[in-house]
Each structure stands twice: as C-alpha cells, then as structure tokens.
Write a protein that holds these residues in place. Structure first.
Motif, PDB file in Angstrom:
ATOM      1  N   TYR A 238       0.835  -1.188   0.000  1.00  0.00           N
ATOM      2  CA  TYR A 238       0.000   0.000   0.000  1.00  0.00           C
ATOM      3  C   TYR A 238       0.874   1.244   0.000  1.00  0.00           C
ATOM      4  N   TYR A 239       0.557   2.172  -0.906  1.00  0.00           N
ATOM      5  CA  TYR A 239       1.333   3.386  -1.087  1.00  0.00           C
ATOM      6  C   TYR A 239       0.508   4.620  -0.776  1.00  0.00           C
ATOM      7  N   CYS A 240       1.106   5.528  -0.059  1.00  0.00           N
ATOM      8  CA  CYS A 240       0.533   6.839   0.158  1.00  0.00           C
ATOM      9  C   CYS A 240       0.893   7.739  -1.021  1.00  0.00           C
ATOM     10  N   ALA A 241      -0.052   8.559  -1.469  1.00  0.00           N
ATOM     11  CA  ALA A 241       0.177   9.446  -2.599  1.00  0.00           C
ATOM     12  C   ALA A 241      -0.347  10.844  -2.297  1.00  0.00           C
ATOM     13  N   ALA A 242       0.263  11.831  -2.929  1.00  0.00           N
ATOM     14  CA  ALA A 242      -0.162  13.220  -2.772  1.00  0.00           C
ATOM     15  C   ALA A 242      -0.192  13.911  -4.125  1.00  0.00           C
ATOM     16  N   ARG A 243      -1.130  14.839  -4.271  1.00  0.00           N
ATOM     17  CA  ARG A 243      -1.236  15.644  -5.485  1.00  0.00           C
ATOM     18  C   ARG A 243      -1.425  17.097  -5.096  1.00  0.00           C
ATOM     19  N   GLU A 244      -0.680  17.974  -5.723  1.00  0.00           N
ATOM     20  CA  GLU A 244      -0.812  19.392  -5.471  1.00  0.00           C
ATOM     21  C   GLU A 244      -2.146  19.904  -5.993  1.00  0.00           C
ATOM     22  N   GLY A 245      -2.754  20.802  -5.241  1.00  0.00           N
ATOM     23  CA  GLY A 245      -4.011  21.388  -5.657  1.00  0.00           C
ATOM     24  C   GLY A 245      -5.207  20.742  -4.988  1.00  0.00           C
ATOM     25  N   TYR A 246      -6.373  20.932  -5.592  1.00  0.00           N
ATOM     26  CA  TYR A 246      -7.611  20.476  -4.994  1.00  0.00           C
ATOM     27  C   TYR A 246      -8.215  19.260  -5.664  1.00  0.00           C
ATOM     28  N   VAL A 247      -7.634  18.814  -6.764  1.00  0.00           N
ATOM     29  CA  VAL A 247      -8.146  17.661  -7.496  1.00  0.00           C
ATOM     30  C   VAL A 247      -7.397  16.416  -7.053  1.00  0.00           C
ATOM     31  N   VAL A 248      -8.125  15.372  -6.681  1.00  0.00           N
ATOM     32  CA  VAL A 248      -7.505  14.135  -6.244  1.00  0.00           C
ATOM     33  C   VAL A 248      -6.911  13.387  -7.427  1.00  0.00           C
ATOM     34  N   CYS A 249      -5.918  12.544  -7.155  1.00  0.00           N
ATOM     35  CA  CYS A 249      -5.387  11.668  -8.180  1.00  0.00           C
ATOM     36  C   CYS A 249      -5.987  10.284  -7.998  1.00  0.00           C
ATOM     37  N   ARG A 250      -6.484   9.723  -9.093  1.00  0.00           N
ATOM     38  CA  ARG A 250      -7.065   8.389  -9.075  1.00  0.00           C
ATOM     39  C   ARG A 250      -6.369   7.479 -10.074  1.00  0.00           C
ATOM     40  N   ARG A 251      -5.351   7.968 -10.719  1.00  0.00           N
ATOM     41  CA  ARG A 251      -4.504   7.183 -11.594  1.00  0.00           C
ATOM     42  C   ARG A 251      -3.058   7.479 -11.252  1.00  0.00           C
ATOM     43  N   TYR A 252      -2.188   6.498 -11.475  1.00  0.00           N
ATOM     44  CA  TYR A 252      -0.790   6.619 -11.106  1.00  0.00           C
ATOM     45  C   TYR A 252      -0.153   7.905 -11.629  1.00  0.00           C
ATOM     46  N   GLU A 253      -0.378   8.200 -12.898  1.00  0.00           N
ATOM     47  CA  GLU A 253       0.281   9.330 -13.541  1.00  0.00           C
ATOM     48  C   GLU A 253      -0.237  10.683 -13.073  1.00  0.00           C
ATOM     49  N   GLU A 254      -1.350  10.696 -12.352  1.00  0.00           N
ATOM     50  CA  GLU A 254      -1.913  11.939 -11.849  1.00  0.00           C
ATOM     51  C   GLU A 254      -1.334  12.362 -10.502  1.00  0.00           C
ATOM     52  N   CYS A 255      -0.696  11.439  -9.805  1.00  0.00           N
ATOM     53  CA  CYS A 255      -0.144  11.730  -8.486  1.00  0.00           C
ATOM     54  C   CYS A 255       1.246  12.345  -8.599  1.00  0.00           C
ATOM     55  N   ASP A 256       1.543  13.281  -7.730  1.00  0.00           N
ATOM     56  CA  ASP A 256       2.813  13.989  -7.783  1.00  0.00           C
ATOM     57  C   ASP A 256       3.889  13.390  -6.881  1.00  0.00           C
ATOM     58  N   TYR A 257       3.487  12.793  -5.768  1.00  0.00           N
ATOM     59  CA  TYR A 257       4.446  12.277  -4.799  1.00  0.00           C
ATOM     60  C   TYR A 257       3.979  10.947  -4.257  1.00  0.00           C
ATOM     61  N   TRP A 258       4.962  10.104  -3.898  1.00  0.00           N
ATOM     62  CA  TRP A 258       4.675   8.760  -3.407  1.00  0.00           C
ATOM     63  C   TRP A 258       5.521   8.408  -2.197  1.00  0.00           C
ATOM     64  N   GLY A 259       4.954   7.596  -1.316  1.00  0.00           N
ATOM     65  CA  GLY A 259       5.715   7.015  -0.230  1.00  0.00           C
ATOM     66  C   GLY A 259       6.399   5.745  -0.684  1.00  0.00           C
ATOM     67  N   GLN A 260       7.104   5.108   0.238  1.00  0.00           N
ATOM     68  CA  GLN A 260       7.873   3.906  -0.105  1.00  0.00           C
ATOM     69  C   GLN A 260       7.038   2.632  -0.071  1.00  0.00           C
ATOM     70  N   GLY A 261       5.866   2.694   0.512  1.00  0.00           N
ATOM     71  CA  GLY A 261       4.978   1.553   0.570  1.00  0.00           C
ATOM     72  C   GLY A 261       5.084   0.774   1.867  1.00  0.00           C
ATOM     73  N   THR A 262       3.988   0.143   2.255  1.00  0.00           N
ATOM     74  CA  THR A 262       3.958  -0.731   3.414  1.00  0.00           C
ATOM     75  C   THR A 262       3.174  -1.990   3.049  1.00  0.00           C
ATOM     76  N   GLN A 263       3.713  -3.146   3.424  1.00  0.00           N
ATOM     77  CA  GLN A 263       3.128  -4.421   3.029  1.00  0.00           C
ATOM     78  C   GLN A 263       1.942  -4.783   3.905  1.00  0.00           C
ATOM     79  N   VAL A 264       0.852  -5.162   3.267  1.00  0.00           N
ATOM     80  CA  VAL A 264      -0.322  -5.695   3.950  1.00  0.00           C
ATOM     81  C   VAL A 264      -0.558  -7.103   3.423  1.00  0.00           C
ATOM     82  N   THR A 265      -0.567  -8.076   4.318  1.00  0.00           N
ATOM     83  CA  THR A 265      -0.798  -9.458   3.939  1.00  0.00           C
ATOM     84  C   THR A 265      -1.971 -10.002   4.740  1.00  0.00           C
ATOM     85  N   VAL A 266      -2.986 -10.474   4.032  1.00  0.00           N
ATOM     86  CA  VAL A 266      -4.186 -11.010   4.662  1.00  0.00           C
ATOM     87  C   VAL A 266      -4.243 -12.506   4.373  1.00  0.00           C
ATOM     88  N   SER A 267      -4.217 -13.305   5.413  1.00  0.00           N
ATOM     89  CA  SER A 267      -4.235 -14.751   5.267  1.00  0.00           C
ATOM     90  C   SER A 267      -5.657 -15.278   5.306  1.00  0.00           C
TER      91      SER A 267
END
Length: 124
Positions: free
Chosen positions: A94-123
């Motif tokens: 799971y990755y945290c993402a941020a986009r400048e301005g008031y419009v949310v990003c819902r596609r990868y290319e729309e996001c401006d910044y990303w975190g490193q990710g954290t693993q979620v495993t559901v057994s």
C-alpha cells in the motif's frame, strides 16, 4: 521537498483490521489532496481511496466501500486508512500518494508524490 512515509502494515487474518498511517513532510499539507494506492505482485498499481484538501470529499475503490475509511489530520500532517473486514485479495503493498491542488489523483500518472509503501498481507 515532499516526503511521505507509510506505516501500519503487517500480517492479519481474513476479517481482521489494520490502520495505515502516512506521515507527510511538506510546506503546506492542506494544499495537497491525499490518497492511497496498492500494488500486488505482477499487477498494476490501483487506486484505493482519496480525500480532498479539506476532507469534504472522499473517493473509494468499489470493493473498499463500506470496509475502508480514509481520513486526514492536517494539524499532524498525517493521512490514515482504516481497513476493516480485510480479505485475502486486499494483500498488496500500500502506497501513500499526494497531489498538489484540490483535485484528487485516481490514476498513477496523476499523483505527484509517493511514499515507499507498506506491506499488507491477509491470510485465509
């Protein structure tokens, strides 16, 4: 300039809960929309949830509605993803993402910044 650090991932049984956190370092946290994406091995990164700068508008992946809740604390520069009733198909990084301005990003290319990710495993 902008740093996003996720935490809270881990191992959980189906039906369990996790709360992910994303600590953000930036000039003005409230001037960014925030969101969460996830990526399973061999699959594309997909949108999970997003929130507007003032928290008035939220958006969710259809399969997450009713189970996941996104929230943000502008005073703490932190965004959260509360995940309940987890299913094995929720397993992903799971990755945290941020986009400048008031419009949310819902596609990868729309996001401006990303975190490193954290693993979620559901057994099963």
């Amino acid at each position: 300039q902008v740093r996003l650090v996720e935490s809270g991932g881990g191992l959980v049984q189906a039906g369990g809960s996790l709360r992910l956190s994303c600590a953000a370092s930036m000039r003005t946290f409230s001037s960014y929309t925030m969101g969460w994406f996830r990526q399973a091995p061999g699959k594309e990164r997909e949108f999970v949830a997003a929130m507007s700068w003032n928290g008035a508008n939220t958006y969710y992946l259809d399969s997450a509605k009713g189970r996941f809740t996104i929230s943000r604390d502008n005073a703490e520069n932190t965004v959260y993803l509360q995940m309940n009733s987890l299913k094995p198909e929720d397993t992903a990084v799971y990755y945290c993402a941020a986009r400048e301005g008031y419009v949310v990003c819902r596609r990868y290319e729309e996001c401006d910044y990303w975190g490193q990710g954290t693993q979620v495993t559901v057994s099963s």
